[in-house]
Motif scaffolding. Structure first.
Motif, short mmCIF file in Angstrom:
data_model
loop_
_atom_site.label_atom_id
_atom_site.label_comp_id
_atom_site.label_asym_id
_atom_site.label_seq_id
_atom_site.Cartn_x
_atom_site.Cartn_y
_atom_site.Cartn_z
N GLU A 18 26.08 39.90 29.56
CA GLU A 18 26.19 41.19 28.88
C GLU A 18 24.92 42.02 29.00
OE1 GLU A 18 27.34 39.92 24.95
OE2 GLU A 18 29.47 39.73 25.53
N VAL A 19 23.77 41.35 28.95
CA VAL A 19 22.48 42.04 29.03
C VAL A 19 22.34 42.80 30.35
CG1 VAL A 19 19.99 41.61 29.27
CG2 VAL A 19 21.27 40.56 27.40
N PHE A 20 22.91 42.25 31.40
CA PHE A 20 22.76 42.86 32.72
C PHE A 20 23.90 43.81 33.10
CE2 PHE A 20 19.63 39.51 33.08
CZ PHE A 20 18.61 40.15 33.77
N GLN A 21 24.63 44.31 32.13
CA GLN A 21 25.75 45.21 32.40
C GLN A 21 25.32 46.40 33.25
OE1 GLN A 21 29.07 44.72 31.67
NE2 GLN A 21 29.29 46.48 33.03
N GLU A 22 24.13 46.94 33.00
CA GLU A 22 23.67 48.10 33.78
C GLU A 22 23.56 47.77 35.27
OE1 GLU A 22 18.94 48.53 33.94
OE2 GLU A 22 19.68 48.52 31.89
N LEU A 23 23.27 46.54 35.59
CA LEU A 23 23.17 46.12 36.99
C LEU A 23 24.51 46.28 37.69
CD1 LEU A 23 21.61 44.75 39.34
CD2 LEU A 23 22.38 42.57 38.40
N TYR A 24 25.57 45.84 37.05
CA TYR A 24 26.89 45.93 37.66
C TYR A 24 27.30 47.39 37.82
CZ TYR A 24 26.59 41.57 34.96
OH TYR A 24 26.16 40.43 34.37
N ASP A 25 26.94 48.20 36.83
CA ASP A 25 27.27 49.62 36.89
C ASP A 25 26.55 50.32 38.04
OD1 ASP A 25 28.85 49.19 34.65
OD2 ASP A 25 27.37 50.00 33.24
N VAL A 26 25.28 49.98 38.24
CA VAL A 26 24.47 50.60 39.30
C VAL A 26 24.92 50.15 40.68
CG1 VAL A 26 22.15 50.69 40.30
CG2 VAL A 26 22.45 50.99 37.85
N LEU A 27 25.09 48.85 40.86
CA LEU A 27 25.41 48.32 42.18
C LEU A 27 26.86 48.58 42.57
CD1 LEU A 27 23.45 44.95 42.19
CD2 LEU A 27 22.79 47.14 43.17
N GLY A 28 27.77 48.45 41.63
CA GLY A 28 29.16 48.72 41.92
C GLY A 28 29.90 47.66 42.70
N ASP A 29 29.20 46.73 43.31
CA ASP A 29 29.87 45.68 44.07
C ASP A 29 29.47 44.30 43.59
OD1 ASP A 29 27.28 45.53 45.01
OD2 ASP A 29 27.83 45.48 47.13
N THR A 30 29.11 44.23 42.32
CA THR A 30 28.61 43.00 41.71
C THR A 30 29.20 42.88 40.31
OG1 THR A 30 26.52 43.13 42.92
CG2 THR A 30 26.51 41.85 40.90
N TYR A 46 31.24 43.13 47.11
CA TYR A 46 32.69 43.35 47.18
C TYR A 46 33.03 44.14 48.44
CZ TYR A 46 37.43 44.75 46.06
OH TYR A 46 38.78 44.95 46.10
N ARG A 47 34.04 43.68 49.17
CA ARG A 47 34.50 44.34 50.40
C ARG A 47 35.91 44.85 50.17
NH1 ARG A 47 29.92 45.02 51.11
NH2 ARG A 47 28.58 43.41 51.90
N GLU A 48 36.03 46.16 50.07
CA GLU A 48 37.31 46.76 49.75
C GLU A 48 38.37 46.47 50.81
OE1 GLU A 48 38.55 51.06 48.20
OE2 GLU A 48 36.57 50.37 47.57
N GLN A 49 37.99 46.51 52.09
CA GLN A 49 38.97 46.28 53.16
C GLN A 49 39.59 44.89 53.06
OE1 GLN A 49 35.69 47.20 54.39
NE2 GLN A 49 35.98 49.08 55.55
N LYS A 50 38.79 43.93 52.66
CA LYS A 50 39.26 42.55 52.55
C LYS A 50 39.75 42.21 51.14
CE LYS A 50 35.94 40.59 55.83
NZ LYS A 50 34.86 39.59 55.92
N SER A 51 39.45 43.09 50.20
CA SER A 51 39.75 42.84 48.77
C SER A 51 39.17 41.51 48.30
CB SER A 51 41.26 42.87 48.51
OG SER A 51 41.77 44.14 48.74
N CYS A 52 37.90 41.30 48.65
CA CYS A 52 37.23 40.06 48.22
C CYS A 52 35.73 40.29 48.11
CB CYS A 52 37.52 38.93 49.20
SG CYS A 52 36.75 39.15 50.80
N PHE A 53 35.07 39.33 47.49
CA PHE A 53 33.61 39.33 47.41
C PHE A 53 33.07 38.40 48.50
CE2 PHE A 53 34.78 40.75 43.21
CZ PHE A 53 33.79 41.66 42.89
N ASP A 54 31.97 38.79 49.12
CA ASP A 54 31.39 37.97 50.17
C ASP A 54 30.63 36.75 49.62
OD1 ASP A 54 32.40 39.49 52.18
OD2 ASP A 54 30.52 40.47 52.71
#
Length: 123
Positions: A18-30, A46-54
């Protein structure tokens, strides 16, 4: 499955996530997801074309999760201003080394703030 993952361990990891919520908001793929008795899953790239995380990794220890998220937060803070420039080719270590001591101190203070929010003690 190894050591028992306690409710206390789970709650500590949850607080860190929860503390690192801003990180997810900034990066958008985490993101970090609560996987119940399995721990917390840290998903990146996150890779949208594959619909998965690397990449993904499961954490059951709050301190380890904190360090992984802190490293990602610091990396994004240091590298964001130089993305798309020749300076970015120097890499994180070199760019960080060249930062003014005042800036490094600001990062140390921010890390302590995150630790305080997560109710973790510095080792």
């Amino acid at each position: 499955m190894g050591e028992k993952y306690s409710k206390e361990d789970h709650d500590k990891c949850k607080k860190v996530a929860e503390v690192f919520q801003e990180l997810y908001d900034v990066l958008g793929d985490t993101c970090v997801l609560d996987a119940g008795e399995f721990g917390f899953v840290y998903l990146t790239y996150y890779r949208e074309q594959k619909s998965c995380f690397d990449r993904n990794k499961v954490y059951r220890n709050a301190e380890e999760l904190f360090e992984a998220l802190w490293d990602e937060w610091l990396y994004s803070e240091v590298m964001q201003p130089v993305y798309g420039t020749e300076d970015a080719e120097a890499g994180f270590e070199e760019i960080y080394r060249k930062l003014p001591d005042e800036r490094k101190q600001e990062y140390a203070v921010r890390k302590q703030q995150f630790m305080d929010q997560a109710e973790l003690k510095q080792e």
